[in-house]
Design a protein around this motif. Sequence first.
Motif, short mmCIF file in Angstrom:
data_model
loop_
_atom_site.label_atom_id
_atom_site.label_comp_id
_atom_site.label_asym_id
_atom_site.label_seq_id
_atom_site.Cartn_x
_atom_site.Cartn_y
_atom_site.Cartn_z
N GLN A 1 0.86 -1.18 0.00
CA GLN A 1 0.00 0.00 0.00
C GLN A 1 0.90 1.24 0.00
O GLN A 1 1.88 1.31 0.75
N GLY A 2 0.59 2.19 -0.86
CA GLY A 2 1.37 3.42 -0.94
C GLY A 2 2.38 3.41 -2.07
O GLY A 2 2.98 4.44 -2.37
N ASP A 3 2.61 2.25 -2.71
CA ASP A 3 3.51 2.22 -3.88
C ASP A 3 2.88 2.98 -5.03
O ASP A 3 1.65 3.05 -5.16
N THR A 4 3.72 3.53 -5.89
CA THR A 4 3.22 4.25 -7.06
C THR A 4 2.67 3.25 -8.07
O THR A 4 3.28 2.23 -8.35
N PHE A 5 1.50 3.57 -8.63
CA PHE A 5 0.88 2.69 -9.62
C PHE A 5 1.60 2.83 -10.95
O PHE A 5 1.88 3.92 -11.42
N ASN A 6 1.91 1.69 -11.57
CA ASN A 6 2.53 1.66 -12.89
C ASN A 6 1.73 0.67 -13.72
O ASN A 6 1.66 -0.51 -13.39
N ALA A 7 1.15 1.13 -14.82
CA ALA A 7 0.29 0.28 -15.65
C ALA A 7 1.06 -0.88 -16.28
O ALA A 7 0.47 -1.89 -16.63
N ASP A 8 2.37 -0.76 -16.40
CA ASP A 8 3.17 -1.85 -16.97
C ASP A 8 3.40 -2.97 -15.96
O ASP A 8 3.63 -4.11 -16.35
N ASP A 9 3.34 -2.63 -14.66
CA ASP A 9 3.65 -3.62 -13.63
C ASP A 9 2.45 -4.06 -12.81
O ASP A 9 2.54 -5.05 -12.09
N HIS A 10 1.35 -3.34 -12.90
CA HIS A 10 0.18 -3.63 -12.08
C HIS A 10 -1.07 -3.65 -12.95
O HIS A 10 -1.11 -3.03 -14.00
N GLU A 11 -2.09 -4.35 -12.47
CA GLU A 11 -3.38 -4.37 -13.13
C GLU A 11 -4.38 -3.67 -12.20
O GLU A 11 -4.65 -4.17 -11.10
N ALA A 12 -4.90 -2.53 -12.64
CA ALA A 12 -5.83 -1.78 -11.81
C ALA A 12 -7.23 -2.39 -11.95
O ALA A 12 -7.77 -2.50 -13.04
N VAL A 13 -7.79 -2.81 -10.82
CA VAL A 13 -9.12 -3.40 -10.82
C VAL A 13 -10.17 -2.28 -10.74
O VAL A 13 -11.16 -2.29 -11.46
N THR A 14 -9.90 -1.31 -9.86
CA THR A 14 -10.83 -0.20 -9.70
C THR A 14 -10.09 1.00 -9.13
O THR A 14 -8.96 0.88 -8.65
N GLN A 15 -10.78 2.15 -9.19
CA GLN A 15 -10.25 3.38 -8.59
C GLN A 15 -11.26 3.87 -7.57
O GLN A 15 -12.46 3.85 -7.82
N ILE A 16 -10.76 4.29 -6.43
CA ILE A 16 -11.63 4.86 -5.41
C ILE A 16 -11.06 6.21 -5.01
O ILE A 16 -9.88 6.48 -5.25
N PRO A 17 -11.89 7.05 -4.40
CA PRO A 17 -11.35 8.33 -3.93
C PRO A 17 -10.26 8.08 -2.89
O PRO A 17 -10.41 7.25 -1.99
N ALA A 18 -9.15 8.77 -3.04
CA ALA A 18 -8.01 8.58 -2.15
C ALA A 18 -8.36 9.09 -0.75
O ALA A 18 -8.92 10.19 -0.61
N PRO A 19 -8.03 8.32 0.29
CA PRO A 19 -8.32 8.76 1.64
C PRO A 19 -7.52 10.01 2.01
O PRO A 19 -7.95 10.80 2.84
N SER A 20 -6.35 10.18 1.42
CA SER A 20 -5.55 11.38 1.67
C SER A 20 -4.90 11.80 0.35
O SER A 20 -4.81 11.01 -0.60
N ASP A 21 -4.45 13.04 0.29
CA ASP A 21 -3.86 13.57 -0.94
C ASP A 21 -2.58 12.85 -1.34
O ASP A 21 -2.26 12.75 -2.53
N ASP A 22 -1.84 12.35 -0.36
CA ASP A 22 -0.58 11.69 -0.70
C ASP A 22 -0.79 10.31 -1.33
O ASP A 22 0.14 9.72 -1.87
N LEU A 23 -2.02 9.76 -1.30
CA LEU A 23 -2.30 8.46 -1.92
C LEU A 23 -2.92 8.58 -3.31
O LEU A 23 -3.30 7.57 -3.89
N LYS A 24 -3.02 9.78 -3.86
CA LYS A 24 -3.57 9.94 -5.21
C LYS A 24 -2.59 9.35 -6.22
O LYS A 24 -1.41 9.66 -6.22
N GLY A 25 -3.10 8.46 -7.08
CA GLY A 25 -2.26 7.81 -8.08
C GLY A 25 -1.40 6.70 -7.50
O GLY A 25 -0.54 6.16 -8.18
N LYS A 26 -1.66 6.37 -6.25
CA LYS A 26 -0.87 5.31 -5.60
C LYS A 26 -1.77 4.12 -5.30
O LYS A 26 -2.99 4.20 -5.37
N ILE A 27 -1.15 3.02 -4.93
CA ILE A 27 -1.88 1.80 -4.64
C ILE A 27 -2.47 1.90 -3.23
O ILE A 27 -1.76 2.18 -2.27
#
Length: 185
Positions: A135-161
Amino acid sequence: MSKKDKNKKAKEPQIDEATTATAEAEVKTQEKETKTPEEQLQDQLAAEKDKFMRLFAEFENYKKRTNKERIELFKTAGQDVMTAMLPVLDDFERALMHIEEDKEAEELRKGVLLIYNKLVTTLEQKGLSKIEVKQGDTFNADDHEAVTQIPAPSDDLKGKIIDVIENGYKLGDKVIRFPKVVIGQ
């Protein structure tokens, strides 16, 4: 000009072409005849050496290619079996999570944990490795498969896992299943 004269002129270029072709063939045969038998044999030897070297190089390339394919086959020979075993591994992980909640099933938890560890160890010996995602790693479309997106609980988790739904695995250097994650918007 009469028809005979026209026909004669029309035939003359054809005769010239035919005679030049014959003359060229005669020159080539004369060149062969002027070469001594030793020179002719040297030419034949050079041609045969060239054919042999090309054939030898082609065979060496074939051997290298088949060895490389064989090594790749051995590396990924168990890929189908490993892919089929991944859902079993996931079920073990889910079972361990639920058994930890039940305090009365301590002996059951120990047995399931023992079997799970043995399975993981065996699969790791065969080349399977878990792709570590937290949790908190940066999302990379080449390395991860995004199942869904939810509103980030905090600003520092935007675009992160935010959560890992399913672990990813590699067999050798090849990814056989990408980790399925939830990312924050």
